[in-house]
Motif scaffolding. Structure first.
Motif, mmCIF file in Angstrom:
data_model
loop_
_atom_site.group_PDB
_atom_site.id
_atom_site.type_symbol
_atom_site.label_atom_id
_atom_site.label_comp_id
_atom_site.label_asym_id
_atom_site.label_seq_id
_atom_site.Cartn_x
_atom_site.Cartn_y
_atom_site.Cartn_z
ATOM 1 N N GLU A 26 0.874 -1.173 0.000
ATOM 2 C CA GLU A 26 0.000 0.000 0.000
ATOM 3 C C GLU A 26 0.908 1.219 0.000
ATOM 4 O O GLU A 26 1.772 1.353 0.870
ATOM 5 C CB GLU A 26 -0.903 0.007 1.239
ATOM 6 N N ASN A 153 -3.025 3.635 -2.606
ATOM 7 C CA ASN A 153 -3.456 2.610 -3.550
ATOM 8 C C ASN A 153 -2.619 1.350 -3.336
ATOM 9 O O ASN A 153 -1.483 1.411 -2.863
ATOM 10 C CB ASN A 153 -3.294 3.090 -4.991
ATOM 11 N N TRP A 154 -3.221 0.204 -3.639
ATOM 12 C CA TRP A 154 -2.512 -1.066 -3.581
ATOM 13 C C TRP A 154 -1.780 -1.304 -4.890
ATOM 14 O O TRP A 154 -2.283 -0.998 -5.962
ATOM 15 C CB TRP A 154 -3.499 -2.213 -3.339
#
Length: 419
Positions: A26, A153-154
């Protein structure tokens, strides 16, 4: 084991000392981008889940570039959704008609993409910003919504392919020829979910516009991103565009690459991609003379001022051939101003070109150059899939600005060196 440029950017933004290929992380975002087609979908998701504020109004960009000036009622409604959201959340970097440009040319021009950044955009060609040493990649509109809300965001850390560049260009050869040649070598899935990392002495021979073009089309080989080292040219480009300090990452000497490819720039010829894949690469000598109906010069791939200069140098004092439509789409308002100041705009008008306000229009078969069945275009855009520029029975040949301009003059697919 050392890390690649991409791995180092990921590690820094994830707060980790080291990341490995395949690792899920992440990471914090420096910029979240959307346009008039993708942002409204993201906004719908944002509001569906009851989100009421963005993570940072300075780190979101919304660019109304695909269907503006609005081509129909539907596009007007989509733009209104984006305008209302931008106003409600006081989005700093909102670009509408009159200030808009094609997003992937506009944001670097405005200094919003800086070395070391981690950028996502709800547009597949967001990988363009790797030209300045940033990690940037396209995502879906749902990811854009999450990014706008959380600033996170991943990611799955991608393996890398190293592309060593040597030598320098012959006349009429440019960055577009490099990337078409590379995609022709490895195929449209040759770099699937991988990082294309460009290096070598040949990088110095590339202008920033060459690098933007190459990074822009990394996705056409399936790549997650394309990225260039930060050098004096990069820093000179950034000067006066941003007050932010660049963060420069270099690949470790023992960084691991899945594959290494060497391209000698001095051996390259003008290259095109025939329908219906960017990987269907041929040298211009193999295919010149093919009949065409339309020429498009512009887009996020080749709509910058150097592209306009290269095309205008061929068009000046000549005429677009009878029966050929030559459409020119400068990528930003500032580029239009430069064209006017340098006389390029006038040269193109006198040659018989139609010059548009900045828009993505014909690239996606939206407007300003849609084709009917059976027609063929030579285009400096980035995709030539079935139906990309209109009817499913139309065809698109991808080319550099010099090949496109020469083809407009000759009335067929042409070699600029032969004019």
């Amino acid at each position: 084991m050392g890390m690649t440029m991409t791995q180092k950017i990921f590690a820094a933004h994830a707060g980790l000392d080291h990341v490995e290929v395949g690792q899920l992380i992440e990471a914090k975002l420096d910029l979240v981008l959307g346009n008039d087609i993708t942002a409204p979908v993201a906004i719908s998701q944002f509001e569906k889940y009851g989100l009421t504020q963005v993570f940072d109004r300075e780190k979101i960009a919304i660019v109304l570039d695909h269907s503006t000036p609005c081509k129909d009622i539907q596009s007007a409604q989509l733009c209104k959704v984006a305008r209302d959201f931008a106003k409600k959340h006081n989005i700093t970097h909102f670009y509408d008609v009159g200030t808009v440009g094609v997003e992937h040319a506009l944001l670097p021009e405005q200094g919003l993409t800086v070395p070391g950044d981690l950028i996502i955009g709800a547009d597949s060609h967001t990988c363009t910003y790797g030209a300045v040493g940033a990690f940037s990649t396209g995502v879906g509109s749902t990811d854009m919504a999450a990014g706008m809300a959380t600033g996170l965001n991943w990611f799955k850390v991608p393996p890398a392919i190293k592309v060593n560049l040597t030598g320098s260009f012959r006349p009429f050869v440019s960055g577009k020829d490099v990337i078409l040649h590379l995609i022709g070598m490895i195929g449209v899935d040759g770099a699937l979910y991988k990082s294309l990392e460009f290096d070598g002495e040949g990088v110095k021979a590339l202008t920033m516009d060459d690098r933007f073009t190459i990074a822009n089309m990394a996705i056409e080989a399936g790549a997650k991103n394309g990225i260039f080292p930060v050098d004096e040219q990069t820093l000179a480009y950034l000067k006066g565009r941003t007050d932010r300090e660049p963060v420069i990452y270099e690949a470790d000497p023992d960084a691991e690459y899945e594959q290494e490819i060497t391209i000698d720039l001095s051996t390259l010829e003008s290259t095109v991609a025939l329908p219906h894949l960017p990987g269907n690469a041929k040298t211009i000598g193999e295919v010149k003379g093919m009949a065409i109906d339309q020429v498009v010069i512009g887009s996020c791939t080749n709509g910058r001022i150097s592209d306009m200069r290269a095309a205008a140098a061929i068009l000046k004092g000549r005429k677009v051939a009878d029966g050929i439509r030559c459409i020119v789409l400068p990528a930003t308002q500032d580029i239009i101003k430069e064209m006017i100041a340098e006389g390029i705009y006038q040269d193109m008008l006198e040659a018989g070109c139609a010059i548009s306000t900045p828009t993505c229009g014909p690239c996606l078969g939206g407007h300003m150059g849609c084709m009917c069945d059976g027609e063929v275009a030579v285009s400096t855009t980035n995709r030539n899939f079935v139906g990309r520029m209109g009817h499913v029975d139309s065809k698109v040949i991808l080319a550099s600005p010099t090949v496109a301009a020469a083809s407009a003059v000759k009335g067929c697919l042409a070699d600029p060196a032969e004019l």
